[in-house]
Design a protein around this motif. Structure first.
Motif, PDB file in Angstrom:
ATOM      1  N   ALA A 182       2.453  -8.636  -9.860  1.00 57.62           N
ATOM      2  CA  ALA A 182       1.684  -8.034 -11.015  1.00 57.62           C
ATOM      3  C   ALA A 182       1.126  -6.844 -10.544  1.00 57.62           C
ATOM      4  N   ASN A 183       1.109  -5.724 -11.168  1.00 58.83           N
ATOM      5  CA  ASN A 183       0.544  -4.479 -11.076  1.00 58.83           C
ATOM      6  C   ASN A 183      -0.002  -3.626 -12.004  1.00 58.83           C
ATOM      7  N   PHE A 184      -1.609  -3.446 -12.240  1.00 58.59           N
ATOM      8  CA  PHE A 184      -2.281  -2.856 -13.266  1.00 58.59           C
ATOM      9  C   PHE A 184      -3.225  -1.573 -12.565  1.00 58.59           C
ATOM     10  N   GLN A 185      -2.931  -1.306 -11.423  1.00 55.99           N
ATOM     11  CA  GLN A 185      -3.909  -0.226 -10.759  1.00 55.99           C
ATOM     12  C   GLN A 185      -3.169   0.929 -10.194  1.00 55.99           C
ATOM     13  N   HIS A 186      -2.124   0.621  -9.439  1.00 49.32           N
ATOM     14  CA  HIS A 186      -1.478   1.469  -8.501  1.00 49.32           C
ATOM     15  C   HIS A 186      -0.476   2.248  -9.432  1.00 49.32           C
ATOM     16  N   TYR A 187      -0.065   3.341  -9.168  1.00 49.36           N
ATOM     17  CA  TYR A 187       0.956   4.125  -9.728  1.00 49.36           C
ATOM     18  C   TYR A 187       2.390   3.459  -9.652  1.00 49.36           C
ATOM     19  N   LYS A 188       2.691   2.926  -8.403  1.00 50.67           N
ATOM     20  CA  LYS A 188       3.789   2.129  -8.106  1.00 50.67           C
ATOM     21  C   LYS A 188       3.791   0.494  -8.291  1.00 50.67           C
ATOM     22  N   GLY A 189       4.796  -0.191  -8.775  1.00 52.72           N
ATOM     23  CA  GLY A 189       4.561  -1.545  -8.821  1.00 52.72           C
ATOM     24  C   GLY A 189       5.909  -2.002  -8.442  1.00 52.72           C
ATOM     25  N   GLY A 190       5.720  -3.470  -8.010  1.00 57.33           N
ATOM     26  CA  GLY A 190       6.843  -4.268  -7.458  1.00 57.33           C
ATOM     27  C   GLY A 190       7.135  -4.366  -6.095  1.00 57.33           C
ATOM     28  N   PRO A 191       7.980  -5.228  -5.763  1.00 54.76           N
ATOM     29  CA  PRO A 191       8.189  -5.444  -4.187  1.00 54.76           C
ATOM     30  C   PRO A 191       8.676  -3.979  -3.607  1.00 54.76           C
ATOM     31  N   TYR A 192       8.363  -3.765  -2.358  1.00 56.41           N
ATOM     32  CA  TYR A 192       8.947  -2.626  -1.807  1.00 56.41           C
ATOM     33  C   TYR A 192       9.517  -2.700  -0.530  1.00 56.41           C
ATOM     34  N   GLN A 193       9.097  -3.895   0.330  1.00 58.94           N
ATOM     35  CA  GLN A 193       9.692  -4.334   1.568  1.00 58.94           C
ATOM     36  C   GLN A 193      10.109  -5.847   1.543  1.00 58.94           C
ATOM     37  N   SER A 194      11.252  -5.883   2.475  1.00 57.43           N
ATOM     38  CA  SER A 194      11.839  -7.308   2.380  1.00 57.43           C
ATOM     39  C   SER A 194      10.846  -8.492   2.958  1.00 57.43           C
ATOM     40  N   ILE A 195      11.385  -9.513   2.331  1.00 56.35           N
ATOM     41  CA  ILE A 195      10.786 -10.876   2.723  1.00 56.35           C
ATOM     42  C   ILE A 195      11.842 -11.353   3.660  1.00 56.35           C
ATOM     43  N   GLU A 196      11.454 -11.683   5.017  1.00 51.97           N
ATOM     44  CA  GLU A 196      12.069 -12.202   6.125  1.00 51.97           C
ATOM     45  C   GLU A 196      11.994 -13.820   6.396  1.00 51.97           C
ATOM     46  N   LEU A 197      13.163 -14.392   6.535  1.00 51.49           N
ATOM     47  CA  LEU A 197      13.269 -15.595   6.925  1.00 51.49           C
ATOM     48  C   LEU A 197      13.719 -15.928   8.301  1.00 51.49           C
ATOM     49  N   GLY A 198      12.937 -16.718   9.070  1.00 52.74           N
ATOM     50  CA  GLY A 198      13.587 -16.732  10.484  1.00 52.74           C
ATOM     51  C   GLY A 198      12.884 -17.991  11.206  1.00 52.74           C
ATOM     52  N   ARG A 327      -4.510   4.551 -10.120  1.00 51.78           N
ATOM     53  CA  ARG A 327      -3.184   5.133 -10.729  1.00 51.78           C
ATOM     54  C   ARG A 327      -2.948   6.497 -10.639  1.00 51.78           C
ATOM     55  N   ILE A 328      -4.107   7.484 -10.397  1.00 50.24           N
ATOM     56  CA  ILE A 328      -3.868   8.865 -10.456  1.00 50.24           C
ATOM     57  C   ILE A 328      -3.624   9.384  -8.900  1.00 50.24           C
ATOM     58  N   PHE A 329      -4.934   8.976  -8.197  1.00 54.56           N
ATOM     59  CA  PHE A 329      -4.950   9.627  -6.892  1.00 54.56           C
ATOM     60  C   PHE A 329      -3.712   8.989  -5.921  1.00 54.56           C
ATOM     61  N   THR A 330      -3.321   7.907  -6.288  1.00 52.16           N
ATOM     62  CA  THR A 330      -2.015   7.389  -5.311  1.00 52.16           C
ATOM     63  C   THR A 330      -0.768   7.936  -5.637  1.00 52.16           C
ATOM     64  N   GLN A 331      -0.787   8.828  -6.712  1.00 51.06           N
ATOM     65  CA  GLN A 331       0.549   9.642  -6.834  1.00 51.06           C
ATOM     66  C   GLN A 331       0.609  10.847  -6.023  1.00 51.06           C
ATOM     67  N   MET A 332      -0.642  11.180  -5.493  1.00 50.56           N
ATOM     68  CA  MET A 332      -0.958  12.397  -4.794  1.00 50.56           C
ATOM     69  C   MET A 332      -0.576  12.263  -3.178  1.00 50.56           C
ATOM     70  N   ILE A 333      -0.211  10.989  -2.943  1.00 41.21           N
ATOM     71  CA  ILE A 333       0.243  10.983  -1.233  1.00 41.21           C
ATOM     72  C   ILE A 333       1.640  11.525  -0.933  1.00 41.21           C
ATOM     73  N   ASN A 334       2.570  11.547  -2.139  1.00 39.26           N
ATOM     74  CA  ASN A 334       3.816  12.032  -1.518  1.00 39.26           C
ATOM     75  C   ASN A 334       3.830  13.616  -1.390  1.00 39.26           C
ATOM     76  N   PRO A 335       3.248  14.473  -2.296  1.00 39.67           N
ATOM     77  CA  PRO A 335       3.074  15.938  -1.952  1.00 39.67           C
ATOM     78  C   PRO A 335       2.517  15.944  -0.644  1.00 39.67           C
ATOM     79  N   PHE A 336       1.302  15.317  -0.513  1.00 38.29           N
ATOM     80  CA  PHE A 336       0.423  15.583   0.789  1.00 38.29           C
ATOM     81  C   PHE A 336       1.372  15.154   2.014  1.00 38.29           C
ATOM     82  N   LEU A 337       2.345  14.322   1.985  1.00 32.47           N
ATOM     83  CA  LEU A 337       3.031  14.088   3.005  1.00 32.47           C
ATOM     84  C   LEU A 337       4.116  15.208   3.136  1.00 32.47           C
ATOM     85  N   GLY A 338       4.277  15.875   2.275  1.00 32.36           N
ATOM     86  CA  GLY A 338       5.230  16.825   2.518  1.00 32.36           C
ATOM     87  C   GLY A 338       4.517  18.115   3.141  1.00 32.36           C
TER      88      GLY A 338
END
Length: 806
Positions: A182-198, A327-338
């Protein structure tokens, strides 16, 4: 090639090797990722992942592929599955579509996956990264792990980020995974990294290594920041040190508060909003400080407007982070990385210019920027899921960057210290030259004043004239004493004082000092006497001149500050062995005394206990400082006991080596009596003296004295003229000034000695004998007579070298 490598500094070779290693790691991580993508790792298909052929003791498998997906549905174990879809895993919702409509970043969903395991496996574990922004994972119907608390609304959802490794204990060869996100705070939601089994052991070791690297690096940065901050606070002369310390302190949080979120594993109750703000603020503020640091490091190589602009942009991002919701300021990270490419590119340009202009440490700055660029590219690859490098690569990169920047500051700090040292040495040299010059310039006119005064006193002046002449002679001698004190203290501070170790009799030295000050004490109606312990019956080894100087200064100080009463000089035997004897030498007075809170102050140079005393009693305030320094050179402490209005006692205790076997006690010879007046029978009649002197007043004085002695005088105004006028068939002796125009006295004496002339050459100089001793011996001078001299002392020197009975 060999010669070029030999000319490279070892540190530069290390830095170049570090940069190459990081570049190799960058290439390796990209290649490794491409190989993993193109390899034969199993992929989930429609919610089923078949791993029955995977050797888990050899590799770890990401649970990637197509999972069952239930959008806007929060399923629990046992719930019936309806409206099932299939979605790629991992992938954030912002990049997905449902029924040809793009999904929002905010919402909730459930993922389901069935994993088929081989019949026999080692103990296994799941590596669970963070998601945007909370999850709960169920394994075979039981909750295994959670990050925060996912819900169906903002109010029921608690976000949290951390990476976990959870061991699993399957009871069958099938794993049923149910993942609520669940996500109601960040502008991005959902899984973005792999779950690993080992293999559980491998995953736990890898996670512990990640945390250890993060905490180690963060600790290094934090302690380095504190070190440089302390360096700045104690030094305060290099503002770039302050900026770099702040950069280290700020960026140390990002190491443990982002990416793997190692710090969150320790503080799991910390509010996600707080940690998110710290994560973003630490980035923006650290980059802003680094920009200002670059500007302060090489101010002549930067454009101040560009520096202010770049720093202002970072501060604007930081302000937005504080003012706007997540949800607003987290969108600014991509232009800053540029923008980061611009920042690093400009820093690289500044350091390149500084290196071209050979600024201190610029080459290390340039290499550090190259390392930072490689680190930044790796971070970008990882952030945008292009590559997943080993954390040790980033660790090496960060260490390399901060190490190189520390080298820059260390180099600059050492350079600044070197400059300060050179300036201090130059200041000391200039001070010594100034004092030497002033001593010469003061002694030269004093020579005429004191000499003429003596001549006038020998001309039987009227009583009133004699009184005036006595006052003038006293004042001149007082001025000479002040000059001697300053020069003596300067020699001691400069480490030019050499102590002798020769036989001496302290009792006789004390008696001689007391005898020499009896007249001064009698003028103030003071009783001055010396007391020698009856047990003292031996001679010792030491420096008689320095002992006499210390006691003389103490006695003179006591006379100066005592108006009535007595002054006692004591020698007390504390302890005596076969080879050594310990003595206490003390000078007691009944003077004004010193308050307890000011007793230490009197030992400071140019200081008296009360500033008004310098007006009442005169003096430079150097006497006691000189005494203390001389005794400290012999590892002896000068101590003080005093009561205001009752008097003072200055004393020191010193152990002297005894002279064994002790000879029959012989006292030191008594001090030379006051020089006798110039005789009227002209003892130098028939003696021809060549006087080499450029000062007209001193020429008049010397001619006056020599005329009264009956000598014939010929004058040369410089060394060249003296060499030309010298006639050994006529001249019996040369009086040679040392500092003269055209040719000085040293050079003139060397030329005369090269002509095999053996007549006595006496140096007349306003410099101290210690300053010119070696040079006069090398030049061939027979003796040094220091100005100001008295007529009697000049006569004695001449008669001694001409072997004329006195």
């Amino acid at each position: 090639m060999k010669s070029r490598l030999a000319s490279v500094h070892p540190l530069q070779l290390i830095c170049l090797g570090l940069t190459a290693l990081l570049a190799y790691g960058l290439l390796g991580c990209a290649i490794g990722y491409s190989q993993s993508v193109s390899g034969n790792l199993p992929q989930a298909q429609r919610g089923v992942l078949d791993l029955r052929t995977v050797p888990f003791d050899q590799q770890t498998v990401p649970l990637n592929g197509t999972w069952k997906w239930y959008w806007q549905t929060m399923l629990k174990p046992g719930d019936s599955e309806t409206n099932v879809d299939y979605a790629p895993f991992p992938e954030i919702w912002n990049k997905q579509t449902r029924q040809n409509q793009p999904l929002p970043g905010m919402g909730y969903a459930t993922y389901a996956l069935t994993v088929l395991l081989p019949p026999a496996t080692p103990p296994l574990a799941l590596r669970l990264p963070d998601t945007f922004t909370s999850y709960r994972l169920f394994l075979n119907g039981q909750e295994l792990a959670h990050n925060g608390s996912p819900g169906t609304s903002k109010e029921t959802t608690t976000p949290f980020w951390s990476t976990q490794v959870k061991p699993i204990h399957p009871t069958s060869d099938t794993l049923h995974l149910l993942l609520q996100v669940a996500n109601f705070q960040h502008y991005k939601g959902g899984p973005y990294q792999s779950i690993e089994l080992g293999k559980a052991e491998d995953l736990l070791i890898a996670r512990n290594r990640e945390c250890a690297l993060s905490f180690t690096l963060a600790g290094c940065l934090f302690m380095g920041g504190l070190f440089f901050l302390g360096l700045f606070l104690f030094g305060r002369h290099e503002i770039s040190i302050l900026y770099f310390s702040l950069f280290c302190l700020l960026y140390s949080y990002r190491i443990v508060g982002s990416d793997q979120y190692a710090l969150h594993s320790l503080f799991q109750d910390t509010a996600w909003s707080l940690t998110l703000h710290l994560e973003y603020l630490s980035l923006y503020l650290s980059i802003a400080v680094f920009v200002v640091y670059t500007g302060s490091l090489y101010p002549d190589d930067v454009n101040k407007i560009v520096i202010k602009l770049l720093a202002g942009i970072c501060l604007a991002f930081a302000a937005a982070t504080i003012l706007f919701p997540a949800r607003i300021f987290t969108q600014m990270i991509n232009p800053f990385l540029g923008l980061m490419f611009i920042y690093i590119g400009y820093a690289f340009y500044v350091y390149w210019r500084a290196a071209q202009r050979k600024r201190p440490g610029a080459r290390y700055s340039l290499m550090s920027t190259a390392v930072l660029l490689a680190v930044f590219i790796i971070i970008i690859f990882k952030y945008f899921q292009i590559a997943f490098p080993e954390n040790v690569i980033l660790f090496v990169g960060y260490i390399g960057f901060f190490f190189l920047q520390s080298l820059v500051l260390s180099f600059r700090f050492a350079y600044t210290l070197k400059q300060a040292k050179e300036q201090a040495e130059e200041g000391l040299r200039v001070k010594n030259e100034f004092l030497s010059t002033m001593s010469h310039e003061i002694r030269t006119p004093l020579n005429a004043v004191i000499g003429m005064n003596h001549l006038l006193l020998q001309d039987h002046p009227r009583p009133d004239q004699k009184q005036h002449l006595d006052v003038m002679l006293f004042s001149a001698k007082n001025l000479l004493h002040i000059v001697n004190d300053i020069l003596d203290f300067n020699r001691i501070e400069g480490g030019k004082t050499v102590l002798e170790m020769i036989p001496m009799d302290p009792a006789t030295i004390l008696q001689n000092v007391v005898n020499s000050y009896q007249t001064a004490a009698a003028e103030k109606s003071l009783l001055l006497k010396v007391t020698i312990d009856h047990r003292f019956k031996t001679r010792v080894t030491g420096d008689p001149s320095r002992l006499a100087q210390v006691v003389s200064n103490l006695v003179q100080n006591a006379i100066k500050f005592t108006e009535k009463g007595q002054i006692l000089v004591n020698l007390i035997v504390n302890e005596e062995t076969e080879h050594n004897i310990t003595l206490t030498l003390a000078v007691e007075d009944t003077g004004i005394g010193i308050a307890p809170d000011k007793q230490e102050m009197v030992f400071n140079r140019f200081t008296q206990a009360d500033s008004s005393l310098s007006r009442s009693y005169g003096g430079t305030g150097l006497g006691l400082a000189i005494c203390r320094r001389i005794l400290e050179l012999q590892h002896v402490d000068l101590r003080l006991q005093s009561q205001p209005g009752k008097g003072s006692r200055f004393y020191f205790t010193q152990t002297f080596p005894k002279i064994t076997p002790p000879p029959e006690l012989e006292r030191e010879p008594a001090p030379e009596p006051e020089p006798k007046p110039i005789p009227t029978d002209k003892p130098l009649k028939g003696i021809f003296v060549l006087l080499v002197e450029d000062n007209a007043m001193n020429v008049i004085l010397a001619k006056n004295v020599l005329d009264r002695l009956g000598a014939t005088v010929e004058v040369a105004s410089n060394g060249q003229e003296a060499v030309e006028k010298l006639d050994s068939s006529r001249h019996h002796l040369i009086l040679m000034d040392l500092q003269m125009p055209v040719m000085d006295g040293y050079e003139a004496t060397r030329i005369i000695r090269q002509r095999n002339e053996t007549l006595p050459i006496i140096a007349l100089t306003a410099s101290l004998a210690q300053e010119v001793g070696d040079q006069t011996q090398l030049a061939g001078l027979n003796e040094v007579l220091v100005k100001p001299y008295t007529p009697a002392s000049l006569m004695q020197v001449i008669m001694r070298h001409l072997k004329i009975p006195n």
